[in-house]
Motif scaffolding. Structure first.
Motif, PDB file in Angstrom:
ATOM      1  N   SER A   3       2.447   4.033  -9.862  1.00  0.00           N
ATOM      2  CA  SER A   3       3.527   4.376  -8.938  1.00  0.00           C
ATOM      3  C   SER A   3       4.857   4.503  -9.670  1.00  0.00           C
ATOM      4  O   SER A   3       5.110   3.802 -10.661  1.00  0.00           O
ATOM      5  CB  SER A   3       3.633   3.307  -7.855  1.00  0.00           C
ATOM      6  N   LEU A   4       5.705   5.408  -9.168  1.00  0.00           N
ATOM      7  CA  LEU A   4       7.057   5.545  -9.721  1.00  0.00           C
ATOM      8  C   LEU A   4       7.916   4.334  -9.409  1.00  0.00           C
ATOM      9  O   LEU A   4       8.819   3.973 -10.161  1.00  0.00           O
ATOM     10  CB  LEU A   4       7.732   6.801  -9.148  1.00  0.00           C
ATOM     11  N   VAL A  38      15.192   9.308  -8.364  1.00  0.00           N
ATOM     12  CA  VAL A  38      14.219   9.397  -7.277  1.00  0.00           C
ATOM     13  C   VAL A  38      14.937   9.129  -5.953  1.00  0.00           C
ATOM     14  O   VAL A  38      15.726   8.177  -5.843  1.00  0.00           O
ATOM     15  CB  VAL A  38      13.083   8.366  -7.464  1.00  0.00           C
ATOM     16  N   GLN A  39      14.652   9.964  -4.953  1.00  0.00           N
ATOM     17  CA  GLN A  39      15.172   9.746  -3.602  1.00  0.00           C
ATOM     18  C   GLN A  39      14.206   8.853  -2.831  1.00  0.00           C
ATOM     19  O   GLN A  39      12.998   9.118  -2.794  1.00  0.00           O
ATOM     20  CB  GLN A  39      15.323  11.069  -2.857  1.00  0.00           C
ATOM     21  N   VAL A  40      14.715   7.798  -2.240  1.00  0.00           N
ATOM     22  CA  VAL A  40      13.891   6.839  -1.508  1.00  0.00           C
ATOM     23  C   VAL A  40      14.434   6.713  -0.094  1.00  0.00           C
ATOM     24  O   VAL A  40      15.637   6.508   0.112  1.00  0.00           O
ATOM     25  CB  VAL A  40      13.904   5.455  -2.198  1.00  0.00           C
ATOM     26  N   SER A  41      13.579   6.840   0.893  1.00  0.00           N
ATOM     27  CA  SER A  41      13.965   6.607   2.286  1.00  0.00           C
ATOM     28  C   SER A  41      13.461   5.232   2.701  1.00  0.00           C
ATOM     29  O   SER A  41      12.461   4.736   2.184  1.00  0.00           O
ATOM     30  CB  SER A  41      13.383   7.684   3.196  1.00  0.00           C
ATOM     31  N   THR A 102       9.074   7.092  -1.415  1.00  0.00           N
ATOM     32  CA  THR A 102       9.715   8.072  -2.294  1.00  0.00           C
ATOM     33  C   THR A 102       9.341   9.475  -1.834  1.00  0.00           C
ATOM     34  O   THR A 102       8.245   9.704  -1.289  1.00  0.00           O
ATOM     35  CB  THR A 102       9.275   7.879  -3.756  1.00  0.00           C
ATOM     36  N   GLN A 103      10.228  10.423  -2.050  1.00  0.00           N
ATOM     37  CA  GLN A 103       9.961  11.805  -1.650  1.00  0.00           C
ATOM     38  C   GLN A 103       8.787  12.391  -2.423  1.00  0.00           C
ATOM     39  O   GLN A 103       8.009  13.191  -1.900  1.00  0.00           O
ATOM     40  CB  GLN A 103      11.214  12.662  -1.862  1.00  0.00           C
ATOM     41  N   SER A 104       8.662  11.970  -3.684  1.00  0.00           N
ATOM     42  CA  SER A 104       7.606  12.540  -4.525  1.00  0.00           C
ATOM     43  C   SER A 104       6.223  12.003  -4.166  1.00  0.00           C
ATOM     44  O   SER A 104       5.210  12.621  -4.473  1.00  0.00           O
ATOM     45  CB  SER A 104       7.906  12.254  -6.002  1.00  0.00           C
ATOM     46  N   ALA A 105       6.177  10.798  -3.534  1.00  0.00           N
ATOM     47  CA  ALA A 105       4.864  10.218  -3.154  1.00  0.00           C
ATOM     48  C   ALA A 105       4.993   9.578  -1.780  1.00  0.00           C
ATOM     49  O   ALA A 105       4.993   8.345  -1.641  1.00  0.00           O
ATOM     50  CB  ALA A 105       4.423   9.191  -4.194  1.00  0.00           C
ATOM     51  N   SER A 107       3.051   9.137   0.591  1.00  0.00           N
ATOM     52  CA  SER A 107       1.919   8.337   1.086  1.00  0.00           C
ATOM     53  C   SER A 107       1.979   6.897   0.588  1.00  0.00           C
ATOM     54  O   SER A 107       1.329   6.013   1.149  1.00  0.00           O
ATOM     55  CB  SER A 107       0.595   8.979   0.654  1.00  0.00           C
ATOM     56  N   GLU A 108       2.722   6.657  -0.499  1.00  0.00           N
ATOM     57  CA  GLU A 108       2.846   5.297  -1.040  1.00  0.00           C
ATOM     58  C   GLU A 108       3.996   4.581  -0.324  1.00  0.00           C
ATOM     59  O   GLU A 108       5.113   5.084  -0.273  1.00  0.00           O
ATOM     60  CB  GLU A 108       3.130   5.336  -2.547  1.00  0.00           C
ATOM     61  N   VAL A 109       3.719   3.417   0.225  1.00  0.00           N
ATOM     62  CA  VAL A 109       4.736   2.647   0.950  1.00  0.00           C
ATOM     63  C   VAL A 109       4.895   1.285   0.280  1.00  0.00           C
ATOM     64  O   VAL A 109       3.905   0.607  -0.021  1.00  0.00           O
ATOM     65  CB  VAL A 109       4.342   2.458   2.429  1.00  0.00           C
ATOM     66  N   HIS A 110       6.142   0.924   0.029  1.00  0.00           N
ATOM     67  CA  HIS A 110       6.466  -0.378  -0.566  1.00  0.00           C
ATOM     68  C   HIS A 110       7.267  -1.177   0.457  1.00  0.00           C
ATOM     69  O   HIS A 110       8.014  -0.611   1.259  1.00  0.00           O
ATOM     70  CB  HIS A 110       7.265  -0.191  -1.856  1.00  0.00           C
ATOM     71  N   PHE A 111       7.125  -2.535   0.395  1.00  0.00           N
ATOM     72  CA  PHE A 111       7.718  -3.341   1.449  1.00  0.00           C
ATOM     73  C   PHE A 111       8.590  -4.466   0.879  1.00  0.00           C
ATOM     74  O   PHE A 111       8.313  -4.999  -0.196  1.00  0.00           O
ATOM     75  CB  PHE A 111       6.628  -3.978   2.322  1.00  0.00           C
ATOM     76  N   ILE A 112       9.621  -4.815   1.664  1.00  0.00           N
ATOM     77  CA  ILE A 112      10.334  -6.085   1.500  1.00  0.00           C
ATOM     78  C   ILE A 112      10.287  -6.775   2.856  1.00  0.00           C
ATOM     79  O   ILE A 112      10.736  -6.219   3.867  1.00  0.00           O
ATOM     80  CB  ILE A 112      11.794  -5.878   1.056  1.00  0.00           C
ATOM     81  N   ASP A 113       9.708  -7.967   2.902  1.00  0.00           N
ATOM     82  CA  ASP A 113       9.623  -8.739   4.137  1.00  0.00           C
ATOM     83  C   ASP A 113      10.748  -9.765   4.180  1.00  0.00           C
ATOM     84  O   ASP A 113      11.116 -10.349   3.147  1.00  0.00           O
ATOM     85  CB  ASP A 113       8.279  -9.463   4.216  1.00  0.00           C
ATOM     86  N   PHE A 114      11.295 -10.003   5.361  1.00  0.00           N
ATOM     87  CA  PHE A 114      12.297 -11.051   5.519  1.00  0.00           C
ATOM     88  C   PHE A 114      11.944 -11.905   6.731  1.00  0.00           C
ATOM     89  O   PHE A 114      11.330 -11.432   7.695  1.00  0.00           O
ATOM     90  CB  PHE A 114      13.707 -10.467   5.653  1.00  0.00           C
TER      91      PHE A 114
END
Length: 818
Positions: A3-4, A38-41, A102-105, A107-114
């Motif tokens: 992953s990027l 990299v653009q990240v939403s 990320t715009q480039s991938a 389908s890959e989702v990364h998380f921060i839980d609080f």
């Protein structure tokens, strides 16, 4: 395929959070592999998440979308801020997740839980909270009616992690966000300095300092780190400071309670208009009118702090009453004493003074105090100006050092003499060495100065030549505020620190780097010099000034921004540029003498029983000695034992005194206090300009105990339609009367109309161009005009001799009467 994006610290746990305590920031590290940004939403899985903000700390961005981040290759430090003041902040425990794509991938989702395990409301604080927003630092004091009553004094909540006060500094990170809402787009306190100290990435004009000095301006110029800016209001800057100080104090581990009201102090010389503006600051941070108490000025608060602790110390109090025995008045019911205190508040930005009169009245076993502010004044000279003096002295030596590039034996006394060549403007310095000078030595020192006067050739060939000509003169006048312009320009070209553009010039980043470094070093050197000077004097009231010459500190060049300076430091072991405590004292002595002159004018022929030194700059040695000097020598002739200075409360006395006033008012310590109403002062003369540009003074400086009246007549052909009012302080424009827009008879004058023989319905003076002016204690200026066969008409505006519009006489299109 890897992953990027990877995230460190993906879990944020908060065992307990308190509502309405400001913001909570946590940080996470995002790593981007590869060589492209990299653009990240991102998205928060809560129905209402407006209380969460996410931003890139490593690479600050402007103009980006609210739910996107731009991440650069490598590590990016991401800030996540939770706003507990937000209406939507939850009331009970809550778990949430922030997802990143990320715009480039996609389908890959990364998380921060609080996870907020517990969320509680702040309970009301049972006591008093006071704030002192100073020019350079801000402090708060609190008094809990149970906990602090046991201790017998106030508490000072920490506003920074390592100190009780915080810098009155605001860094504007995003101009548009800040001007729309001062709670966003800025950093306050020590955080405001960090980006400026770490790199050249931000525009230093984004750092707002000493805003209190500009508080009477309707607008000030500001910009953000990207150089985007325009005009903004100083109210926003002050609101950011007040809000941050209040939140930090409420969040202190030993407080964790909500201040339902707040006591706010202000300089004694401030006009009613400025006090109203100050109240607006605290309205903007959530307080209602009735919750904002502005009943006490800084000088009186200082006096209250001193009096409170004096009364608690029975021995000191008894000594004071013995000194006041000549003022003793006994009746069948009471015994009273009268005392006068001169408050000398030498802060970071200004030097304020006030004369307080206190009546101590003993009735049975009770003590009551009656305080009256007799007079006040101020100088715009504080600790920052002392640092500036040192800055200039060091800069001048650095420029000469860089210019000379001559090697000397370390600290060998030597003389620089001028050898005159065929033409005067070709003079060059020749150096006389001691016999033991070793030309192969790699160490060096600037030559000692010999007496000289400044000169300038009719057509100097270069800035270098100007320095050659005036080498001795510069050393002779190191401590001067300003040398002649050609010399100052030549010095700045060798070692530039003027980073702000003149007119249409360009911003000088190299000069900015030099300035930041030298200012920090000047501040360090000041503290070291005065700390050592105090140690060797051992608090002597009549110090040996010659001894101050032995207190020396060197400017460290090892981390200087110029490679040339670092090379010189390496060869010389940082001994090239030195200042001693005596040099600095002589540099600031003229300003201190001005302050002493103000002290003499305030006291006039009135006996002063105690001088109370306050403010962090009073830590400078010799302050007590200055007041101990005889009046013929410029002092007050005070006995050293009657000059009080508590170094531990040098900065906190104002906020502490405001709290203690309420404590004593409520007789919670067996003392009742009455503070008489502040007597307004007009600090500068008010005048108009005749058509021939001559001044016509309306009112001279002085007390405004009653309505003042002044009548002015003009030539018939120049009947007044538009009239400008000016103050003598720098020929400043205060405002205008437009006599085409009359008012009704002012209610404020109705009570004194009979005394002034004012009748709003009668025709007045026969002369067709007569104007009557009335200045009231509330500093409202009224004007009335009459023409034959016309009724009397009234006009008014609020007067503030603090230059409310910020414009001078010469750059305003109106020059008087039209």
């Amino acid at each position: 395929m890897s992953s990027l994006l990877s995230i460190r610290h993906p879990l944020l746990v908060f065992p307990k959070a308190l509502k309405n305590t400001g913001t909570i920031e946590r940080r996470a590290l995002f790593n981007i592999s590869g060589s492209n940004s990299v653009q990240v939403s991102f998205k928060v899985n809560l129905s209402e998440s407006s209380w969460i903000q996410i931003y890139n700390l490593t690479h600050p961005q402007s103009g980006f979308k609210a739910n996107e981040l731009t991440l650069e290759p490598g590590e990016n430090e991401i800030g996540i801020t939770f706003n507990t003041n937000n209406y939507h902040f939850p009331s009970s425990s809550v778990e949430g997740r922030i997802s990143f794509k990320t715009q480039s991938a996609p389908s890959e989702v990364h998380f921060i839980d609080f996870n907020f395990v517990s969320i509680e409301d702040l309970k009301p604080f049972k006591g008093y909270a006071a704030i002192d927003i100073g020019t350079s630092t801000t402090s708060m004091a609190v008094y809990h009616v149970v906990d602090d009553a046991k201790r017998g004094t106030t508490r000072l909540p920490s506003l920074e992690s390592t100190q009780e006060d915080m810098p009155s500094a605001v860094l504007i990170e995003n101009y548009k966000k800040f001007t729309d809402n001062w709670e966003q787009g800025c950093k306050v306190g020590l955080e405001a300095f960090q980006p400026n100290n770490e790199s050249l990435s931000g525009d230093p004009r984004s750092l707002q300092l000493s805003t209190k000095l500009l508080f009477d301006h309707s607008e000030i110029l500001m910009c953000d780190e990207k150089g985007v800016g325009g005009f903004g209001t100083p109210l926003n800057v002050m609101s950011a400071i007040a809000h941050e100080a209040k939140d930090r104090a409420q969040q202190n581990a030993d407080i964790q309670a909500r201040f339902e009201s707040i006591y706010v102090t202000y300089p004694a010389h401030w006009s009613p208009e400025k006090i109203l503006r100050l109240r607006k600051v605290f309205k903007s941070i959530g307080y209602a009118d009735a919750q904002i108490h502005t009943s006490i000025d800084e000088a009186t608060a200082n006096g209250i702090h001193f009096l409170y602790h004096l009364i608690q110390d029975q021995d000191r109090f008894d000594i004071l009453l013995q000194d006041l025995i000549s003022t003793e008045i006994k009746t069948n019911e009471s015994t009273s004493y009268k005392c006068r205190f001169l408050i000398f508040d030498f802060g970071g930005g200004t030097l304020d003074q006030a004369l307080l009169e206190v009546d101590f009245v003993f009735k049975d076993q009770d003590l009551s105090l009656s305080l009256k502010l007799l007079d006040s004044d101020h100088l715009e000279f504080g600790g920052d100006k002392v640092t500036l003096k040192i800055f200039k002295m060091l800069k001048r030596q650095i420029s000469l050092l860089l210019h000379s590039q001559v090697k000397f034996k370390s600290r060998i006394p030597c003389q620089a003499s001028i050898t005159e060549n065929a033409t005067h403007h070709q003079q060059e310095p020749s150096i006389t060495f001691k016999e033991d000078f070793d030309p192969s030595s790699s160490s060096f020192s600037l030559p000692d100065s010999i007496s000289g006067s400044w000169s300038l050739s009719p057509t100097p060939d270069s800035d270098s030549e100007i320095l050659d000509e005036n080498w001795d003169y510069i050393f002779e006048h190191l401590e001067d505020d300003h040398l002649e312009d050609p010399i100052e320009d030549a010095i700045d070209k060798v070692f530039p620190t003027r980073f702000l553009p003149r007119r249409d010039g360009l911003f000088n980043e190299e000069a900015r780097l030099h300035f930041d470094w030298l200012w920090r070093e000047s501040e360090k050197l000041k503290r070291k010099l005065f700390g050592e000077a105090k140690r060797i004097q051992e608090d002597a009231h009549f110090p040996d000034l010659e001894k101050l010459k032995t207190v020396k500190e060197s400017l460290s060049l090892q981390k200087a921004p110029l490679l040339k300076l670092r090379e010189l430091a390496f060869r010389n072991e940082d001994q090239a540029i030195q200042l001693d405590a005596y040099q600095v004292f002589k540099a600031i002595e003229p300003n201190l003498n001005k302050a002493l002159k103000v002290s003499q004018e305030l006291t006039e022929n009135r006996k002063v029983d105690r001088v109370i030194l306050s403010g962090q700059s009073c830590r400078i040695p010799l302050m007590k000695w200055l007041f101990s000097k005889s009046k013929l020598e410029g002092g007050l002739g005070m006995a050293p034992s009657k000059i009080e200075f508590d170094e531990n409360s040098a900065k906190s006395a104002v906020a502490s005194g405001a709290c203690l006033l309420e404590v004593m008012k409520n007789t919670q310590v067996g003392v009742s206090v009455q503070v008489e109403k502040l007597q307004p002062q007009l600090h500068d003369e008010l005048y108009i300009l005749r058509r021939n540009s001559e001044k016509e003074v309306l009112f001279a400086p002085g007390r405004l105990n009653e309505v003042l009246q002044r009548q002015i007549r003009f030539e018939e052909e120049s009947f007044v339609k538009f009239l400008s009012i000016y103050s003598s302080k720098g020929d400043q424009l205060l405002g205008h009367f437009n006599f085409d827009q009359p008012l009704e008879f002012p209610n404020e004058l109705s009570e004194v109309s009979e005394i002034l023989s004012i009748n709003p319905t009668q025709e007045s003076w026969d002369h067709p161009s007569t104007v009557n002016f009335y200045l009231t204690p509330s500093q409202n200026l009224y004007a009335s005009i009459s023409k034959s066969s016309e009724e009397l008409k009234w006009y008014s505006f609020q007067v503030s001799t603090q230059n409310t519009e910020g414009r001078s006489l010469h750059d305003h299109p109106y020059s008087g009467i039209h």
